[in-house]
Design a protein around this motif. Structure first.
Motif, PDB file in Angstrom:
ATOM      1  N   UNK A   1      50.023  43.744  45.666  1.00 53.86           N
ATOM      2  CA  UNK A   1      51.298  43.493  45.312  1.00 53.86           C
ATOM      3  C   UNK A   1      51.524  43.334  43.921  1.00 53.86           C
ATOM      4  N   UNK A   2      50.329  43.306  43.166  1.00 51.35           N
ATOM      5  CA  UNK A   2      50.460  43.153  41.795  1.00 51.35           C
ATOM      6  C   UNK A   2      50.328  44.581  40.985  1.00 51.35           C
ATOM      7  N   UNK A   3      49.621  45.135  41.686  1.00 49.37           N
ATOM      8  CA  UNK A   3      49.312  46.683  40.855  1.00 49.37           C
ATOM      9  C   UNK A   3      49.585  47.847  41.827  1.00 49.37           C
ATOM     10  N   UNK A   4      49.806  47.553  42.725  1.00 46.24           N
ATOM     11  CA  UNK A   4      50.461  48.724  43.766  1.00 46.24           C
ATOM     12  C   UNK A   4      49.168  49.434  44.853  1.00 46.24           C
ATOM     13  N   UNK A   5      48.120  49.140  44.594  1.00 43.30           N
ATOM     14  CA  UNK A   5      47.045  49.797  45.479  1.00 43.30           C
ATOM     15  C   UNK A   5      45.753  49.132  45.152  1.00 43.30           C
ATOM     16  N   UNK A   6      44.873  49.628  46.052  1.00 43.32           N
ATOM     17  CA  UNK A   6      43.513  48.989  45.821  1.00 43.32           C
ATOM     18  C   UNK A   6      42.415  50.230  46.092  1.00 43.32           C
TER      19      UNK A   6
ATOM     20  N   UNK B   1      43.090  52.818  38.120  1.00 44.01           N
ATOM     21  CA  UNK B   1      42.427  52.486  39.427  1.00 44.01           C
ATOM     22  C   UNK B   1      42.501  50.972  39.572  1.00 44.01           C
ATOM     23  N   UNK B   2      42.660  50.430  40.679  1.00 45.96           N
ATOM     24  CA  UNK B   2      42.700  49.165  40.858  1.00 45.96           C
ATOM     25  C   UNK B   2      41.214  48.780  41.405  1.00 45.96           C
ATOM     26  N   UNK B   3      40.381  47.688  41.238  1.00 49.43           N
ATOM     27  CA  UNK B   3      39.337  47.390  41.825  1.00 49.43           C
ATOM     28  C   UNK B   3      38.853  45.958  42.016  1.00 49.43           C
ATOM     29  N   UNK B   4      38.288  45.732  43.002  1.00 49.67           N
ATOM     30  CA  UNK B   4      37.767  44.187  43.324  1.00 49.67           C
ATOM     31  C   UNK B   4      36.050  44.044  43.249  1.00 49.67           C
ATOM     32  N   UNK B   5      35.700  43.470  42.457  1.00 51.37           N
ATOM     33  CA  UNK B   5      34.380  43.010  42.438  1.00 51.37           C
ATOM     34  C   UNK B   5      33.907  41.578  42.506  1.00 51.37           C
ATOM     35  N   UNK B   6      33.090  41.295  43.931  1.00 51.54           N
ATOM     36  CA  UNK B   6      32.636  40.031  44.133  1.00 51.54           C
ATOM     37  C   UNK B   6      31.530  39.763  43.279  1.00 51.54           C
ATOM     38  N   UNK B   7      31.047  38.380  43.327  1.00 55.68           N
ATOM     39  CA  UNK B   7      30.046  38.036  42.753  1.00 55.68           C
ATOM     40  C   UNK B   7      29.606  38.474  41.267  1.00 55.68           C
ATOM     41  N   UNK B   8      30.930  38.377  40.492  1.00 59.55           N
ATOM     42  CA  UNK B   8      30.730  38.994  39.267  1.00 59.55           C
ATOM     43  C   UNK B   8      30.754  38.269  37.931  1.00 59.55           C
TER      44      UNK B   8
ATOM     45  N   UNK C   1      36.346  49.191  30.581  1.00 61.24           N
ATOM     46  CA  UNK C   1      35.881  49.866  29.300  1.00 61.24           C
ATOM     47  C   UNK C   1      36.476  51.379  29.743  1.00 61.24           C
ATOM     48  N   UNK C   2      36.506  51.933  30.982  1.00 60.01           N
ATOM     49  CA  UNK C   2      37.027  53.072  31.483  1.00 60.01           C
ATOM     50  C   UNK C   2      38.340  53.099  31.998  1.00 60.01           C
ATOM     51  N   UNK C   3      38.996  52.108  31.613  1.00 65.17           N
ATOM     52  CA  UNK C   3      40.529  52.009  32.011  1.00 65.17           C
ATOM     53  C   UNK C   3      40.929  51.416  33.208  1.00 65.17           C
ATOM     54  N   UNK C   4      40.142  50.888  33.982  1.00 65.08           N
ATOM     55  CA  UNK C   4      40.352  50.252  35.505  1.00 65.08           C
ATOM     56  C   UNK C   4      40.979  48.893  35.021  1.00 65.08           C
ATOM     57  N   UNK C   5      41.771  48.527  36.303  1.00 65.83           N
ATOM     58  CA  UNK C   5      42.310  47.053  36.364  1.00 65.83           C
ATOM     59  C   UNK C   5      41.411  46.437  37.220  1.00 65.83           C
ATOM     60  N   UNK C   6      40.710  45.348  37.063  1.00 67.93           N
ATOM     61  CA  UNK C   6      39.569  44.552  37.738  1.00 67.93           C
ATOM     62  C   UNK C   6      40.059  43.349  38.186  1.00 67.93           C
ATOM     63  N   UNK C   7      39.795  42.979  39.530  1.00 66.71           N
ATOM     64  CA  UNK C   7      39.920  41.712  39.925  1.00 66.71           C
ATOM     65  C   UNK C   7      38.473  41.241  40.185  1.00 66.71           C
ATOM     66  N   UNK C   8      38.039  40.229  39.178  1.00 69.47           N
ATOM     67  CA  UNK C   8      36.640  39.613  39.203  1.00 69.47           C
ATOM     68  C   UNK C   8      36.576  38.369  40.001  1.00 69.47           C
ATOM     69  N   UNK C   9      35.942  38.582  40.726  1.00 67.48           N
ATOM     70  CA  UNK C   9      35.544  37.046  41.669  1.00 67.48           C
ATOM     71  C   UNK C   9      34.128  36.513  41.454  1.00 67.48           C
TER      72      UNK C   9
END
Length: 252
Positions: free
Chosen positions: A78-83, A6-13, A27-35
């Motif tokens: 583009x980098x991970x294929x989905x959001x 799973x690909x996630x974006x989290x803002x204010x993180x 820790x549960x396997x996600x790819x996270x973009x931390x903003x």
């Protein structure tokens, strides 16, 4: 709750609730973009979280800037294929007396708390609706969107509006298999609130469960609402406050 691939974006993180959400997702396997708007804080947070279980990359920037929002979402796709997951957690709290509250403070609160959330959801949803599996969107509201709190008229107004936004978006997002929900944290122990030495003791006395929330308490609820376990939950707001809104004693 598993989030492999799973690909996630989290803002204010960079710290607090957002940081803990990112940590638990990774820790549960996600790819996270931390903003976070603070460059150093965002990069340091991502470095702390990245592990052999998942990936966390920092994208410092203003989460209320529409151009930057587009950059975050496009990077994910583009980098991970989905959001797959959006958690619009960024927000600012500018206390102020109603009678003297400035237009500048009001505009900034609405720009970040409402504008940033609205356009992140819009940008991500336009990508998610192209995905067969859809996605999950989560907004961070507050108990002050449910109960009055001194000197937080503008902030509370913005948080109540987020809950209405989630309800309204059910109409447009459900046909695309996209859920949209809101969490409303109460008093929570974070780096910011712990700057007040009386905070924990004050809110422990005011909270029926006898303590303010930890960031993990909030993160656990957030992860549930963006997980596959909650695929039939949408348009809802979950209050996480140890029972405070049931009795609502004021700290003032």
């Amino acid at each position: 709750m598993r989030f492999e691939n799973k690909v996630a974006i989290v803002t204010g993180a960079g710290q607090g609730i957002g940081f803990e959400i990112c940590k638990q997702l990774v820790q549960r396997g996600a790819i996270v973009i931390l903003n976070d708007i603070d460059d150093a804080m965002a990069n340091n947070a991502a470095d702390q979280i990245t592990s052999d279980k998942g990936i966390c990359i920092a994208m410092p920037g203003d989460s209320s800037d529409v151009t930057f929002i587009g950059k975050m979402v496009n990077t994910a796709v583009t980098r991970y294929g989905s959001i797959d997951i959006i958690i619009a957690n960024a927000g600012i709290t500018l206390f102020g007396n109603f009678f003297t509250y400035t237009p500048e403070a009001f505009t900034r609160v609405m720009q970040v708390n409402l504008g940033g959330t609205f356009f992140l959801a819009q940008t991500a949803a336009n990508k998610m609706k192209q995905q067969e599996h859809g996605g999950a969107i989560l907004f961070t509201s507050s108990v002050t969107g449910h109960q009055a709190h001194k000197d937080l008229a503008a902030y509370g107004m913005s948080k109540a509006a987020l809950e209405m936004l989630a309800k309204n978006l059910v109409i447009e997002l459900s046909p695309h298999n996209i859920t949209v929900n809101t969490i409303a944290p109460g008093a929570t122990l974070t780096e910011r609130t712990m700057d007040d030495p009386a905070y924990e003791k004050t809110w422990a006395a005011l909270t029926p469960m006898g303590r303010p929330a930890s960031t993990l308490d909030i993160a656990n609820a957030a992860l549930f609402l963006v997980s596959d376990l909650a695929r039939h939950i949408t348009g809802q707001s979950l209050i996480i406050d140890g029972g405070w809104t049931s009795i609502s004693p004021s700290p003032f």
